[in-house]
Design an enzyme around this catalytic site. Sequence first.
Site, PDB file in Angstrom:
ATOM      1  N   LYS A   7      -7.033  -0.392 -10.339  1.00 54.86           N
ATOM      2  CA  LYS A   7      -7.779  -1.097  -9.287  1.00 54.86           C
ATOM      3  C   LYS A   7      -9.000  -0.281  -8.873  1.00 54.86           C
ATOM      4  CE  LYS A   7      -7.171  -2.727  -4.471  1.00 54.86           C
ATOM      5  NZ  LYS A   7      -7.792  -1.707  -3.625  1.00 54.86           N
ATOM      6  N   HIS A  48     -12.979  -1.752  -3.136  1.00 54.39           N
ATOM      7  CA  HIS A  48     -12.146  -1.300  -2.026  1.00 54.39           C
ATOM      8  C   HIS A  48     -12.555  -1.987  -0.716  1.00 54.39           C
ATOM      9  CE1 HIS A  48      -9.205   2.167  -1.463  1.00 54.39           C
ATOM     10  NE2 HIS A  48      -9.305   1.706  -0.240  1.00 54.39           N
ATOM     11  N   TYR A 103      -1.902   6.019  -4.760  1.00 51.64           N
ATOM     12  CA  TYR A 103      -2.958   7.025  -4.831  1.00 51.64           C
ATOM     13  C   TYR A 103      -2.309   8.266  -5.420  1.00 51.64           C
ATOM     14  CZ  TYR A 103      -5.803   4.460  -1.353  1.00 51.64           C
ATOM     15  OH  TYR A 103      -6.550   3.531  -0.688  1.00 51.64           O
ATOM     16  N   THR A 124      -4.956   2.896  -7.726  1.00 53.07           N
ATOM     17  CA  THR A 124      -6.303   2.776  -7.142  1.00 53.07           C
ATOM     18  C   THR A 124      -7.132   3.983  -7.553  1.00 53.07           C
ATOM     19  OG1 THR A 124      -5.441   1.511  -5.306  1.00 53.07           O
ATOM     20  CG2 THR A 124      -7.571   2.562  -4.959  1.00 53.07           C
ATOM     21  N   SER A 133       0.836  -1.206   0.000  1.00 54.20           N
ATOM     22  CA  SER A 133       0.000   0.000   0.000  1.00 54.20           C
ATOM     23  C   SER A 133       0.871   1.256   0.000  1.00 54.20           C
ATOM     24  CB  SER A 133      -0.898   0.002   1.238  1.00 54.20           C
ATOM     25  OG  SER A 133      -1.472   1.292   1.412  1.00 54.20           O
TER      26      SER A 133
END
Length: 364
Positions: free
Chosen positions: A229, A253, A131, A157, A108
């Site tokens: 994603k 998510h 992100y 994402t 992440s």
Amino acid sequence: MSKEPVNVNEFQELARQALPKMYYDYYSGGAEDQHTLKENVEAFQRILFRPRVLVDVSRTNLSTNILGYSVPSPVMIAPTAMHKLAHYEGEVATARAAAACNTIMVLSYMSTCTVEEVASSCNGIRFFQVYVYKRRDITAQLVLRAERSGYKAIVLTVDAPRLGRREHDIKNKMIAPQLKNFEGLISTKVTSDEGSNLQAFADGTFDASLSWKDIDWVKSITTLPIIIKGVLTREDAIKAMEVGVAGIVVSNHGARQLDYTPATISVLEEVVQAVKGRVPVFVDGGIRRGTDIFKALALGAQAVLIGRPVVYGLAAKGEYGVRRVIELLKDELELTMALSGCPRLKDITRNHIMTERDRPRCML
Ligand code: FNR
């Protein structure tokens, strides 16, 4: 020593016992009414098998290929934030467990160990989730660092222009720790007295203006393949292919963003049909059993990602717990394949399952 769980759900209960309420709620919770949270799991339960018998299953093989990397099973670790809240070793423990199982881990963007710490902790195939922040220079730096550290793909994402409303976090006034990846770049320590600090942080940093045309910018900052994603519709799957992604993750998510989106397993086939095999399609959300993985593969996924089960394994038993979660799912998948007459992954077909849509036809 707590008892040894025999399935992934039992790790959740151990995690609940091990964690402070604020953190357990953060990991386990979903957005608003948590309708999608429940549905992600229950939609799998409504899919039944059409097993074939008298097939030689004396040998089974779960190996597959993900973006050119050979892996022993079609399971990857989904990006989940802040593993140090679950266990003091954080993402490094998760990475070691993944490496021991030759499982691809997606780190992440919001990790508590740095990109470099995870990379140097052990050998293993890893992707980096991203992100896009308002401060694009920060995103570009992180992507560069991941590429230099040997991560093999970027998982962008796209379902979080803003953070979903997670009411547990609001009530608990969830605290976001300082994230080491951003040290010297931006402070992740937001102290707001009102509601979730995580939400306050996200509101200040996430770039809500991100749109399809910005994929070119993401491509311009890396040579790595880009997986998108957070796709849930055929329309967006087609757009994703038009902008040249290397793969698509069907994801809501983990039901933490827009509540009342369908369960991911319910829309997987729509996306797979739109993609027509041009790029691999992956799915995450609610996978808790090997039977769930089989169902996802039967509906056209090339592999699945697991989020919460990994965090629960980590919280309950550290690196060993994550390894056990991966092993349990893999063992269950292997047994499911044997019992449904599919010795290899490529033997799994749409005809091996029955969704609600198929049922009236089958009942005739
Ligand atoms: C997530 N997820 C997530 N996704 C992402 O792209 N970046 C992130 O930092 C996070 N963080 C995160 C934290 C926690 C606690 C959870 C539960 C989830 C979503 C994650 O990648 C994945 O889509 C879901 O977790 C899949 O659903 P299951 O397996 O948790 O049901």
